[in-house]
Design a protein around this motif. Structure first.
Motif, PDB file in Angstrom:
ATOM      1  N   TYR A 235       0.835  -1.205   0.000  1.00  0.00           N
ATOM      2  CA  TYR A 235       0.000   0.000   0.000  1.00  0.00           C
ATOM      3  C   TYR A 235       0.872   1.259   0.000  1.00  0.00           C
ATOM      4  O   TYR A 235       0.680   2.160  -0.817  1.00  0.00           O
ATOM      5  CB  TYR A 235      -0.903  -0.013   1.241  1.00  0.00           C
ATOM      6  N   PHE A 239       1.534   4.215  -2.752  1.00  0.00           N
ATOM      7  CA  PHE A 239       0.697   5.381  -2.416  1.00  0.00           C
ATOM      8  C   PHE A 239       1.153   6.663  -3.106  1.00  0.00           C
ATOM      9  O   PHE A 239       0.354   7.365  -3.720  1.00  0.00           O
ATOM     10  CB  PHE A 239       0.671   5.591  -0.892  1.00  0.00           C
ATOM     11  N   ALA A 297      -8.771  -0.171   1.942  1.00  0.00           N
ATOM     12  CA  ALA A 297      -7.911  -0.342   0.760  1.00  0.00           C
ATOM     13  C   ALA A 297      -8.776  -0.398  -0.497  1.00  0.00           C
ATOM     14  O   ALA A 297      -8.433   0.184  -1.533  1.00  0.00           O
ATOM     15  CB  ALA A 297      -7.070  -1.605   0.894  1.00  0.00           C
ATOM     16  N   SER A 300     -10.057   3.052  -1.305  1.00  0.00           N
ATOM     17  CA  SER A 300      -9.023   3.917  -1.907  1.00  0.00           C
ATOM     18  C   SER A 300      -9.112   3.961  -3.433  1.00  0.00           C
ATOM     19  O   SER A 300      -8.684   4.933  -4.055  1.00  0.00           O
ATOM     20  CB  SER A 300      -7.622   3.419  -1.536  1.00  0.00           C
ATOM     21  N   THR A 301      -9.648   2.898  -4.055  1.00  0.00           N
ATOM     22  CA  THR A 301      -9.652   2.843  -5.522  1.00  0.00           C
ATOM     23  C   THR A 301     -10.814   3.639  -6.124  1.00  0.00           C
ATOM     24  O   THR A 301     -10.805   3.926  -7.307  1.00  0.00           O
ATOM     25  CB  THR A 301      -9.757   1.381  -6.026  1.00  0.00           C
ATOM     26  N   THR A 313      -6.906   7.669   4.164  1.00  0.00           N
ATOM     27  CA  THR A 313      -5.516   7.385   4.543  1.00  0.00           C
ATOM     28  C   THR A 313      -5.334   7.450   6.054  1.00  0.00           C
ATOM     29  O   THR A 313      -4.649   6.621   6.652  1.00  0.00           O
ATOM     30  CB  THR A 313      -4.554   8.374   3.847  1.00  0.00           C
ATOM     31  N   HIS A 370      -4.895   0.570  -9.868  1.00  0.00           N
ATOM     32  CA  HIS A 370      -5.769   0.169  -8.760  1.00  0.00           C
ATOM     33  C   HIS A 370      -5.417  -1.200  -8.184  1.00  0.00           C
ATOM     34  O   HIS A 370      -5.793  -1.520  -7.055  1.00  0.00           O
ATOM     35  CB  HIS A 370      -7.235   0.159  -9.214  1.00  0.00           C
ATOM     36  N   TYR A 373      -3.862  -1.858  -4.541  1.00  0.00           N
ATOM     37  CA  TYR A 373      -4.751  -1.631  -3.397  1.00  0.00           C
ATOM     38  C   TYR A 373      -5.706  -2.798  -3.207  1.00  0.00           C
ATOM     39  O   TYR A 373      -5.957  -3.249  -2.096  1.00  0.00           O
ATOM     40  CB  TYR A 373      -5.555  -0.340  -3.607  1.00  0.00           C
TER      41      TYR A 373
END
Length: 401
Positions: A235, A239, A297, A300-301, A313, A370, A373
């Motif tokens: 991750y 990032f 996670a 996040s995408t 985050t 992506h 993640y």
């Protein structure tokens, strides 16, 4: 060395925590500078992943030896050698102009982390009482997390004045910490204890240590150490590249997100970790953190915008920040007299995760930004499944012996 309450050992603890903080700060410094470094030296995502991974390979190879040497030659010596190596490695990275020099620097850095980590963990276990140990391990973990996560923050801000400056900065503080440790730390083991440790460990080697780590009492915890390191490093490595490619964030933006998230995570960790363990127990806390990490996670995408990225985050780092000390406490309780062995193996499994996480993350990033993640989420879900097999009874019986 006499075990005393934490309150009476503030100075020693501050030095030890600073040492481990500095080591992980240096590892984190590289992260926000990565996209710029990539462009400057025309490197691919997978090469960046390998640069992070090679550090962990070196740490892995050296960890079992360092774990032994910590018991054999004393804590202080190993910690100071580690800090010195670390300063040299950062200096080389700052001066490096081709990829092979960067690899050399990361290898030296990995050796240094292998020395510092078990040295500090064993030192803290020596000087703290059983009651204070979870708290002290929480502090170590907070120092690791702060370094690992604030490193990018500091790196991003310093990089405004020159892309190589963060590395010279890290080299300077590492050498300063090395000098302070030489003068302030006292060795916790007597010569007799070291001799006894040598006598006890003559027959063992890395492979037999690895075999011992398969003991069910430790193994599930070690596997989760691996899963955590794997997921977190996959991750984190990606990032900054992700934020740069998807949102066009600058090193300063990336540094800001990581710094705010880290401060949030560490504040919660320092003030609430002890009471969370008392309330939930290590196992339940670890499970909650893994569930949170996996869900975020995936989130996040699909998010976009600075504030959304910042919020997600913050909580994903918090989950990782609480996971690490919960595991370390669990392991140090299970270790009994084998603090050096367990600290060394903890470091070994962390390295394994840190090798495969960034390498796989970097390769997947080149396929689709992506994928790393989603992959980290799957890894954490597997970790959650593994905790279901955890038998606390076995640990209680082991402690009763």
């Amino acid at each position: 060395m006499v075990q005393k309450p934490i309150k009476e050992q503030k100075m020693v603890l501050i030095i030890l925590l600073s040492n481990i903080f500095i080591a992980f700060l240096g590892i984190g410094l590289i992260i926000p500078v990565m996209p710029s470094f990539m462009n400057l030296m025309h490197l691919s995502g997978s090469t960046m992943g390998y640069l992070v991974a090679v550090f962990a390979v070196a740490q892995l190879v050296m960890s079992p030896f360092a774990g032994r040497w910590v018991d054999r030659y004393g804590r202080k010596k190993i910690i100071t050698i580690g800090l010195f190596l670390f300063g040299v490695s950062e200096l080389i990275f700052g001066l490096g102009t081709n990829v092979s020099v960067l690899y050399l620097s990361r290898i030296l850095g990995g050796f240094s982390a292998a020395f510092i980590m078990p040295g500090v963990t064993a030192y803290v276990a020596d000087i703290t009482t059983i009651q204070d140990r979870p708290k002290a391990m929480g502090y170590i973990s907070a120092a690791i997390s702060t370094g690992f996560i604030i490193g990018p923050g500091i790196g991003g801000f310093i990089a405004e004045y020159g892309i190589r400056l963060p590395f010279f900065f890290a080299a300077g503080i590492a050498l300063l910490a090395c000098i302070l440790s030489v003068f302030i730390l006292k060795e916790t083991l007597t010569k007799e204890q070291m001799a006894e440790n040598v006598a006890n460990t003559k027959q063992t080697n890395f492979l037999s240590d690895l075999k011992r780590s398969l003991n069910p009492i430790y193994f599930i915890a070690f596997i989760i150490v691996f899963v955590l390191a794997f997921g977190l490093s996959a991750y984190e490595t990606v990032f900054s590249l992700f934020s740069d490619h998807k949102f066009g964030f600058t090193p300063k933006d990336i540094a800001m997100i990581i710094t705010i998230s880290s401060i949030f995570g560490v504040v919660v960790q320092v003030f609430m970790f002890g009471s969370l363990v008392d309330k939930l127990g290590e196992k339940k806390l670890i499970q909650i953190c893994l569930i949170t990490g996996a869900l975020l996670a995936v989130a996040s995408t699909v998010i976009s915008g600075f504030l959304a990225v910042l919020a997600v985050t913050c909580f994903i780092f918090l989950a990782f920040d609480l996971l690490r000390p919960a595991l370390t406490t669990f392991l140090s309780k299970a270790a009994g007299k084998e603090q050096g062995f367990v600290a060394g193996m903890n470091s070994t499994y962390t390295s394994l995760g840190n090798i495969f996480g960034p390498a796989v993350g970097g390769i997947l990033f080149d396929v689709n930004i992506h994928y790393p993640y989603l992959f980290a989420a799957v890894v954490m879900a597997i970790g959650l499944g593994i905790t279901m097999m955890w038998k606390e009874k076995e640990l209680a019986e082991k402690l009763a012996e």
